[in-house]
Scaffold this motif. Structure first.
Motif: not given
Length: 497
Positions: A1-2, A49-50, A55-56, A60-61
């Motif tokens: 997911m992005r 927090g995001f 990451a957990e 993909t950030l």
């Protein structure tokens, strides 16, 4: 997911007079792309927090921008449009993506727009379309509007004041999003506007009382199964339409339950309104005498009517004048924002005498300059990093900063307006709050987190200023009436069909 992430935050005070510009965002922070995540990932911020939850989950950030200005007067049209357009351009460039997480304050006002947070969400929704999940965090002092709620799929508020749960609020929002992306939940929300405003200094989550009861109620609702429950108690120095408290509940595909919960919170807030008005403010000369008589220090004096975290300019001189009159036998530390004086003192140099009018330049409505004759004790550019529980890990640029001393009065003057809630502010200029008898802050609540475990007493001052807790004395003209406390006989009850 992005997943796209972004931050666009400023808390406005419509009674303040110096417009917020792009430089004010640069002075606190304005980062783009990867520098946003690099600078915020280890801080107590919603963006951190995001990052944690994404990451957990292995997402993909896609970072856009992180823009945060110290509270102040409304944002100029050019500044708002520049940052909004940059956010939209970076959102567009990040395609394709699966979801968006945004950190907004919720109490921003722009010169041309009473609800720029709503306008931003509307523009984001128009760009991403109706089907891309959009989850938003907001400060609990947001002035939440119907437009914000219509555009976002879920809005998650802080639960602490002083604010110490920014990162956790970001995590809670990101967890709702991750559960949605996994197909576990489908958020449904409800929103209630409550026709009331109350002083900021009574909004303390950690002390038994009305505000804690409200926050505890939201926690209980989430423990019972709500995805999120929030009370937005609004920062009260906004003379704009649609002003007032608001409640939001988010449930798993149950709009009827969401409506019931939001209504219950609204009625509870209304029932607490009179207790939330109970402010204990002490005249400044009396407060100085009381602080000096205290057996130990530091006694923290809160000049809240000039709160830099409430949009006031930070150059009120009432406390300075009182301390100069008292000529205290013990160390007193206080702060003013006055870039002109900072420049003059830096030019004079260390150890040299100085005699200048200080403060009262930006707030020339309630205050006037006070003559300070003393010695320059410190002069250099300075920064500090928040410790404690508040904005932990975030750095503030004080600009050219000077300390002027007259007897035991130590006056810290900065070139940039800053939040005064952390002892690190004074330490950056070589002053130690822990060994002072009096420490002055310009804050309603947030200083309690910074000075917890250090202060021997907190005293809230009854001083004039643009963020006074005497709300009915301020010149409100645009708020919709009736509105408590301006209309004390108002009857209100939330009823769901």
């Amino acid at each position: 997911m992005r997943v796209v992430i972004g931050e666009f935050k400023q808390e406005s005070n419509t009674f303040a007079t110096v417009p917020t510009t792009l430089q004010h965002f640069r002075d606190f922070h304005l980062w783009y792309g990867e520098s946003m995540t690099a600078n915020l990932k280890d801080t107590n911020s919603e963006v951190a927090g995001f990052i944690d939850v994404c990451a957990e989950m292995g997402y993909t950030l896609l970072p856009t921008l992180a823009a945060f200005a110290v509270s102040g007067a409304p944002v100029t049209t050019e500044t708002y449009e520049t940052l909004r357009d940059e956010l939209l351009a970076r959102l567009s460039a990040a395609r394709p993506f699966d979801a968006v997480l945004l950190a907004l304050h919720g109490a921003m006002v722009a010169a041309h727009e009473a609800d720029p947070d709503g306008a931003t969400l509307e523009a984001v929704r128009s760009l991403i379309g109706p089907d891309v999940p959009l989850v938003v965090t907001m400060d609990l002092h947001a002035n939440l509007t119907r437009r914000c709620v219509e555009q976002a799929d879920a809005i998650v508020g802080f639960k602490t004041c002083p604010h110490v749960d920014q990162r956790e609020a970001g995590r809670r929002a990101a967890r709702i999003l991750s559960r949605w992306l996994r197909g576990e939940v489908r958020p449904a929300k409800a929103f209630v506007k409550v026709p009331m405003v109350t002083p900021a200094s009574t909004q303390i989550h950690s002390q038994e009382g009305p505000f804690k009861r409200l926050m505890d109620a939201t926690v209980a609702m989430e423990a019972a199964g709500a995805l999120s429950a929030s009370v937005f108690s609004v920062q009260p120095w906004l003379d704009i339409p649609e002003m007032g408290y608001a409640t939001v509940a988010v449930t798993d595909n149950d709009p009827e339950l969401a409506g019931h919960l939001a209504c219950r919170l609204a009625n509870q807030a209304w029932a607490e309104r009179h207790v939330l008005m109970d402010v204990d403010l002490v005249p400044v000369d009396e407060a100085v005498r009381r602080a000096l008589a205290h057996p130990t220090g530091p006694v923290v004096l809160s000049d809240l009517a000039d709160g830099t975290g409430a949009g006031s300019p930070g150059d009120s001189t009432a406390v300075l004048a009182a301390l100069l009159r008292a000529d205290p036998p013990k160390t007193a530390l206080l702060y003013l924002f006055d870039p002109e004086v900072a420049a003059v003192a830096a030019g004079i140099g260390l150890g040299h005498p100085i005699d200048v009018p200080v403060g009262g330049k930006r707030d020339d409505v309630y205050n006037h300059p006070v003559r300070f004759a003393g010695t320059v004790e410190f002069a250099q550019p300075a920064t500090f990093c928040f410790g404690g529980q508040g904005y932990t890990g975030i750095v503030m640029d004080m600009g050219m900063s000077v300390v002027l001393r007259r007897g035991n009065v130590h006056l810290l003057v900065t070139s940039n307006p800053v939040l005064t809630v952390d002892p690190a502010l004074y330490r950056a200029a070589g002053l130690e709050p822990a060994t002072a008898q009096i420490v002055v802050v310009k804050s309603h609540i947030q200083f309690r987190a910074g000075y917890d475990g250090i202060a021997t007493e907190f005293i809230l001052l009854d001083t004039p200023g643009m963020s006074s807790d005497h709300l009915t004395t301020l010149d409100f003209r645009r708020v919709e009436r009736p509105l408590f406390p301006f209309d004390p006989e108002l009857h209100y009850e939330c009823r769901r069909p």
